[in-house]
Design an enzyme around this catalytic site. Sequence first.
Site, mmCIF file in Angstrom:
data_model
loop_
_atom_site.group_PDB
_atom_site.id
_atom_site.type_symbol
_atom_site.label_atom_id
_atom_site.label_comp_id
_atom_site.label_asym_id
_atom_site.label_seq_id
_atom_site.Cartn_x
_atom_site.Cartn_y
_atom_site.Cartn_z
ATOM 1 C CG ASP A 1 -1.890 1.065 1.299
ATOM 2 O OD1 ASP A 1 -2.279 1.560 0.225
ATOM 3 O OD2 ASP A 1 -2.281 1.455 2.421
ATOM 4 C CD GLU B 1 -0.518 5.205 -4.032
ATOM 5 O OE1 GLU B 1 -0.008 5.440 -2.927
ATOM 6 O OE2 GLU B 1 -1.252 4.236 -4.248
ATOM 7 C CG ASP C 1 -7.942 4.690 0.689
ATOM 8 O OD1 ASP C 1 -7.893 3.440 0.749
ATOM 9 O OD2 ASP C 1 -7.096 5.437 1.204
HETATM 10 C C1 GLC Z 1 -4.583 3.293 2.926
HETATM 11 C C2 GLC Z 1 -5.095 2.095 2.141
HETATM 12 C C3 GLC Z 1 -6.101 1.336 2.971
HETATM 13 C C4 GLC Z 1 -5.473 0.939 4.315
HETATM 14 C C5 GLC Z 1 -4.956 2.172 5.042
HETATM 15 C C6 GLC Z 1 -4.199 1.825 6.308
HETATM 16 O O1 GLC Z 1 -5.580 4.214 3.081
HETATM 17 O O2 GLC Z 1 -5.607 2.430 0.901
HETATM 18 O O3 GLC Z 1 -6.545 0.216 2.271
HETATM 19 O O4 GLC Z 1 -6.420 0.304 5.094
HETATM 20 O O5 GLC Z 1 -4.077 2.880 4.187
HETATM 21 O O6 GLC Z 1 -3.140 0.990 6.063
#
Ligand code: GLC
Length: 799
Positions: free
Chosen positions: A405, A408, A483
């Site tokens: 995650d 980007e 998200d």
């Molecule tokens: C980001 C991700 C989400 C995750 C969060 C905490 O917002 O997109 O899926 O739960 O981080 O790690």
Amino acid sequence: MITNTALEYKGNLFPSKVVSYEHEGDSISFNTDNNVILKVTILRDSLIRFRFTTKGYFSNDFSYAIDKSQLHGYNFLTVTEEENHFEIRTSKVKCKIKKADLRLSIYDLNDFLILEDELGFHWEESYEYGGNIVKMSKSSKDGECFYGLGDKATQMNLKGKRVENFATDQYAYQKDQEPLYKVVPFYIGLHNKQSYGIFFDNTFRTFFDFCQERRNVTSFWSEGGEMNYYFVYGPQMQDVVTTYTDLTGKPELPPLWVLGYHQCKWSYYPESKVKEITSKFRELKIPCDAIYLDIDYMDGFRCFTWNKDYFPDPKKMVAELAEDGFKTVVIIDPGIKIDKDYWVYKEGLEKDYFCKRADGPYMKGKVWPGECNFPDYTNPVVREWWAGLFKELISDIGVKGVWNDMNEPAVMEVPNKTFPMDVRHSYDGNPCSHRKAHNIYGTQMARATYHGVKRFVYPKRPFVITRSAYSGAQRYTSSWTGDNVATWEHLWIANIQVQRMSISGMGFTGSDIGGFAEQPTGELYARWIQLGVFHPFCRTHSSGDHGNQEPWAFDEEVVDITRKFVSLRYQLLPYLYTMFWQYIEEGIPMLKPLVYYDQDDTQTHYRNDEFIFGNHILVCPILEPNAVGRRMYIPRGEWYNYWTNEFATGGREVWVDSKFDEIPVFVKAGSIIPKYPVQQYVGELEFDELVLDYYFKIGKEKSEVYEDAQDGYDYKKGRFSFLSFRTIGKEKEVIIQLHKEGKYETPYSKYKINFFGLPFKVTEIEIDNEKFEFNSADFEMNGFLIVDKEFSELHISGE
Ligand code: GLC
């Protein structure tokens, strides 16, 4: 940010006239008298690369997107020089290049014009950074439609839109918001029943304008790098998508459990909470294969550590979950906490693996753990180190999958939400700034993760999921759409995004079911799960700060609907697995937007909602509250309503009743749909028959079923079972022919064949030319037959 295209900016430069050309092997280079070179490379008769330089020479040719194992070769190639142009011909297309200015046009062999430069290649010098802002504009035909480009949160048809590609952490994005997490600079154009594709392989920030700025012009441009694009000839969209997918690569098969249902939340902790969730799934008989741990499992958000208060013995917990059929998947982010007592940070620092600013200091940015440094995944040595870090997590603790995650990369509390653009990257030996490396950072992280997980989970298959990705990332990882929000509009967006990812080569994708931010109503959650089970990746996830999002957080009706639909997905596992096989073997997208399915039918060109799941199932989600049905377009052909078995002819828009516990689902007539019994997790049950649902049609149809050991790599040595069915329906007769391939012996010994829609009373059955004894009254009543799996031809007839 540069958003001007050709006409707005007067400082544009253009190629001047061609002074010489060279033809060497598969490439033809055209040199102009202002140092522009166009190099045309024929990769296949239907796949041509166009590469421009303005310097008089080309820089090192390097791409992260292109799959080096793909096959090249053409059948036919000639280059001829005419008075005003050159003509390159393959066995599929003709390309004319003007001597005056290198503008080009591409025709099929019937002289039909597919694609033509408007201004063609032009550029602007970048005074701030050096290099060029490279631009391309093409004339667009009336009625031309555009598709592709990955995760864009907008209508399927991109006509009239401008999109931007710059991987961005876009929390709670809105419809039409740009840019998003992924970068797939590939589009499909369609006009006059002809499809073609353009892949602009440039990792800088890119833009595409589909007749928004000017009604009859499509353009694409980049803030740096080369004008380097691939033209893919159709004429069918199928050809374009499969060729593009071949060019940028396909994944290996995931283990079958990955196609089951996954449950996630930010965050499940401590251990007792995790077990409470998994037990509840078993208690309520809602199938589930994977449980996720979000950032709170770590010690202070340090990757590759555990919070021992919450998870005192992770190995034991993971093993206990596994006994109950749950695979544990954990999150790993790129930000490494700056902490001199933290081993990963210490190693990274000692080995000098973190990204640096232009003038030398390490790139520092805030993410969950506070101030972090970030590994330079564009360095192969760093990727190798990163892969090695997974040893404990996978080999010792038994984690089965990793979730990447914030790649980007996302940085908090800074205006551009990411690295400063001067940050340096290795780019596999082509040193560059973050302007060039930004869009592939996430992919290189997922790639390193994939190699790590694969190494330690071997001889089983790895599972990796990523938020950010560039073209080609599908070789290493699955993805989710980031998200999203618990709104009806986001359900609409999710439906389009996952279809769009499918035709953009990156089909192993799903959305956060129910929405990540905010709290869905039970009705919205139910409608979302009804769609989500038809997505290649199927996971409920939520931010957790707006309430619970397990099926039982809603009322009993929603629990029942969830059970019904997740169970249906588990029944359809062999069908899903076969879709996956067709994707990795032939590049066929798992979900097919209607325009992909039938591009000749103009009714499909602007449809968003309906899609084909695999080859034979038509799905249309319910996207509004309080619905008792909806209008939808049934594509041409013959179909059966899955719930009522009613016959429906396509090529028309119809109203379909849909109670709360249904969404419109249709099965293509003539097809055979394979099914397993409902299991609470993959591998729970041993069963002795494969169910085959046959839907009668007058005419022929083909269906396939791929199976193997469901994990491991034996399938690569031929240990798979591939069934090809050919069905032939006549007025009073059905023939089912079966051809088998592969060395895998499926554990079941029989088929249970259900017959739907037979228009005659069965009086006689023959299997492989021998009479098959059956009780016709039973058959009349139940409509199924149980037959030994070793047959080649089943013949039923009647009156
Ligand atoms: C980001 C991700 C989400 C995750 C969060 C905490 O917002 O997109 O899926 O739960 O981080 O790690």
